[in-house]
Design an enzyme around this catalytic site. Structure first.
Site, short mmCIF file in Angstrom:
data_model
loop_
_atom_site.label_atom_id
_atom_site.label_comp_id
_atom_site.label_asym_id
_atom_site.label_seq_id
_atom_site.Cartn_x
_atom_site.Cartn_y
_atom_site.Cartn_z
N ARG A 217 105.13 41.35 24.54
CA ARG A 217 106.09 42.42 24.22
C ARG A 217 107.55 42.03 24.49
NH1 ARG A 217 103.30 47.91 25.09
NH2 ARG A 217 105.39 48.66 25.48
N LYS B 15 86.80 37.44 29.60
CA LYS B 15 86.15 38.42 30.46
C LYS B 15 87.22 39.15 31.27
CE LYS B 15 84.64 37.36 34.68
NZ LYS B 15 85.72 37.13 35.65
N HIS C 137 84.17 30.85 31.63
CA HIS C 137 84.69 29.50 31.83
C HIS C 137 83.75 28.63 32.67
CE1 HIS C 137 86.27 31.01 35.69
NE2 HIS C 137 86.38 29.77 36.07
N GLU D 158 84.04 31.37 47.53
CA GLU D 158 85.48 31.09 47.41
C GLU D 158 86.11 31.31 48.77
OE1 GLU D 158 87.42 32.41 43.56
OE2 GLU D 158 85.87 33.92 43.80
N HIS E 244 79.39 34.81 35.54
CA HIS E 244 79.25 33.40 35.97
C HIS E 244 77.89 33.13 36.64
CE1 HIS E 244 83.39 33.37 35.00
NE2 HIS E 244 83.87 33.78 36.15
N LYS F 221 84.42 36.36 48.20
CA LYS F 221 85.78 35.87 48.47
C LYS F 221 85.95 35.75 49.98
CE LYS F 221 87.90 37.10 44.23
NZ LYS F 221 88.09 35.83 43.53
C1 BG6 Z 1 87.18 34.36 37.58
C2 BG6 Z 1 87.22 35.52 38.52
O1 BG6 Z 1 86.40 34.66 36.45
O2 BG6 Z 1 86.61 33.25 38.25
C3 BG6 Z 1 88.01 35.17 39.78
O3 BG6 Z 1 87.84 36.62 37.87
C4 BG6 Z 1 87.46 33.93 40.42
O4 BG6 Z 1 88.00 36.25 40.71
C5 BG6 Z 1 87.34 32.82 39.39
O5 BG6 Z 1 88.32 33.54 41.47
C6 BG6 Z 1 86.62 31.63 39.97
O6 BG6 Z 1 86.73 30.57 39.09
P1 BG6 Z 1 86.72 29.08 39.61
O7 BG6 Z 1 86.74 28.26 38.36
O8 BG6 Z 1 87.94 28.91 40.47
O9 BG6 Z 1 85.47 28.93 40.40
#
Ligand code: BG6
Length: 489
Positions: free
Chosen positions: A43, A142, A172, A210, A234, A334
């Site tokens: 935008r 997503k 991903h 994480e 994932h 997390k």
């Molecule tokens: C994302 C989540 O899809 O994947 C995040 O929204 C997460 O919260 C991330 O941190 C983790 O991806 P990666 O590749 O760092 O393991």
């Protein structure tokens, strides 16, 4: 080959953190087709040059090895363009059409890196402007909805405008080299397949840990939580990769058909399994890498009374002849003790032991996904204790040894990153690593009873201190099956 890649949300977080660095890597590796335009749309008002300067500035914060030199960026920047657009304005889509019609391309990719609330509107306006041509592909990031109903509504709206083979739903994790390797391990080697079943495997554990907290995404995360953010997509995709039957070919639908069967075979939840086999947690203040960090409820953007989960551990089964009775444990969170994603396959002990062995030792295959990318095969060998007689002689116990493969060392650190790989696949039209709508719906269908329970229960998530492996009830859950998480055994 020529392409136009239109990045909706072109000034947003995902574009500068993930997509632009990935596109630059593909450019540097010479794999991005040279005849391309990357058009950011958002935008704000920017000229092409201002947009290039904005991206150049963002590149300063990426890691050294992936940062372009001025000269490299100068060449890459020739591909970058910008157009101001308000996604709710049909007239702006007509202007986009005018820009796209300035040249003929083989492929046009519309990448929706915006809030999902805009997906339906963008698709309608693309169709309104006649921009849903057969050579157009659409990429959806997503989260695709926040429950089954909203996911179906988005899928329906997108399918009204594009056919399924034009729709690329990104997860991903499927683009990570380590996940590619998992498919290669299972379906490129004869070695494991005969063992990949209930007769030899005791349990499988999928961990995506994480150490980061919610960073600057507190508001988004607080309305999402770990189950929607990580498990529905994932973790379940990893479960499919580890549990699926060998596909009949490497064709996208052959792979996706098999993944779908796994999702449909997940044991349906009952009141009892919901109570015993799911743990949700939320981090409190703690220490990560020697640094004190705040609790989740103190993070910016998070409701100070939030009951959103930052940790999930659960147990499920795949109800098929291959897997009946084998527990699959999933755990993600997390602010855990370290960044570590791995799949641990625990084999059963030998049926008739003749060697003395410490209790609990059996073969294990550890598939490291990140930060290490590799494989460990844990075996038992004759203990090398010279003071004792050998096992054949009757007394030296077996000792654990391991074969350890580090793919980064073997193949070099310059491996193709997840987004780089997936973006190139979209441009080339390869759907293998993208999620089909029925897979996504099956995954939402399976997690929904858990979401429903959490919406209505008065029980708050279990607290855990940042820097630990989550609430103790996650260990208690797995201990009920007489198993333990790999770092606890
Ligand atoms: C994302 C989540 O899809 O994947 C995040 O929204 C997460 O919260 C991330 O941190 C983790 O991806 P990666 O590749 O760092 O393991």
């Amino acid at each position: 080959m020529s392409f136009d890649l239109i990045l909706f949300g072109g000034t947003g977080d995902l574009v500068w953190r993930k997509l632009m660095p990935a596109l630059f890597q593909a450019f540097r590796h010479g794999t991005l087709p040279a005849d391309g335009r990357i058009i950011g749309v958002a935008r704000d008002e920017h000229s092409d040059d201002e947009y290039r300067a904005l991206i150049a500035e963002r590149f300063k914060s990426i890691e050294d090895a992936k940062r372009p030199s001025d000269e490299e960026f100068g060449r890459f920047a020739q591909l970058l363009h910008y157009q101001r657009m308000d996604a709710s304005q049909p007239a702006d889509f007509e202007r986009l059409k005018t820009l796209l019609r300035t040249r003929d391309t083989d492929t046009t990719v519309m990448y929706l890196a915006t809030a999902p609330a805009l997906f339906t509107t963008i698709c309608e306006h693309l169709a309104g402007a006649g921009l849903n041509t057969p050579s157009t592909r659409i990429v959806l990031e997503k989260p695709l909805g926040n429950d089954l109903a909203s996911n179906r509504a988005i899928n329906r709206a997108v399918r009204d405008v594009f056919s399924e083979d034009q729709i690329f739903r990104i997860d991903h994790y499927l683009g990570k080299p380590s996940v590619q390797n998992l498919f290669a391990l299972r379906f490129g080697n004869a070695l494991f397949e005969p063992l990949w079943r209930r007769e030899t495997i005791a349990n499988i554990q999928i961990t995506i840990a994480e150490d980061l907290g919610v960073e600057k995404r507190g508001a988004f995360y607080d309305s999402t939580g770990a189950l929607r953010d990580m498990v529905q997509n994932h973790a379940l995709q990893l479960l499919c990769a580890i549990g699926m039957e060998p596909p009949i070919s490497s064709h996208a639908d052959a792979i996706r058909d098999e993944k779908l069967k796994v999702l449909r075979a997940l044991r349906p939840w009952t009141a009892e399994t919901l109570a015993q086999h799911v743990v949700r947690g939320q981090y409190g203040a703690g220490t990560i890498g020697g640094q004190a960090v705040p609790g989740y409820r103190q993070e910016p953007g998070v409701d100070p009374h939030s009951t959103t989960e930052t940790f999930v551990a659960l147990r499920t089964e795949i109800c098929t002849w291959r897997w009946a009775g084998v527990p699959f444990y999933i755990r993600t969170g997390k602010r855990l003790a370290s960044r570590d994603a791995r799949i641990v396959v625990n084999f059963r002990p030998v049926p008739h032991p003749i060697f003395p062995a410490p209790p609990g030792l059996s073969n294990q295959l550890v598939i490291h996904l990140q930060p290490k990318d590799g494989l460990e095969l844990h075996l038992l060998a004759e203990g090398q204790d010279g003071r004792r007689r050998s096992s054949w002689g009757g007394s030296a116990p077996l000792a654990p040894v391991q074969l350890d493969l580090d793919f980064e060392k073997r193949f070099g650190t310059e491996r193709v990153g997840a987004y780089e790989r997936l973006l190139l696949d979209v441009i080339d039209g390869r759907l293998n690593l993208f999620v089909r709508s029925d897979e996504q719906e099956a995954a939402w269908h399976w997690v929904e009873p858990v979401l429903d329970l959490w919406r209505t229960t008065s029980q708050a998530p279990r607290a855990y201190a940042a820097g630990t492996w989550g609430p103790s009830s996650a260990s208690a859950m797995i201990a009920r099956d007489s198993h333990c998480w790999s770092e606890e055994c």
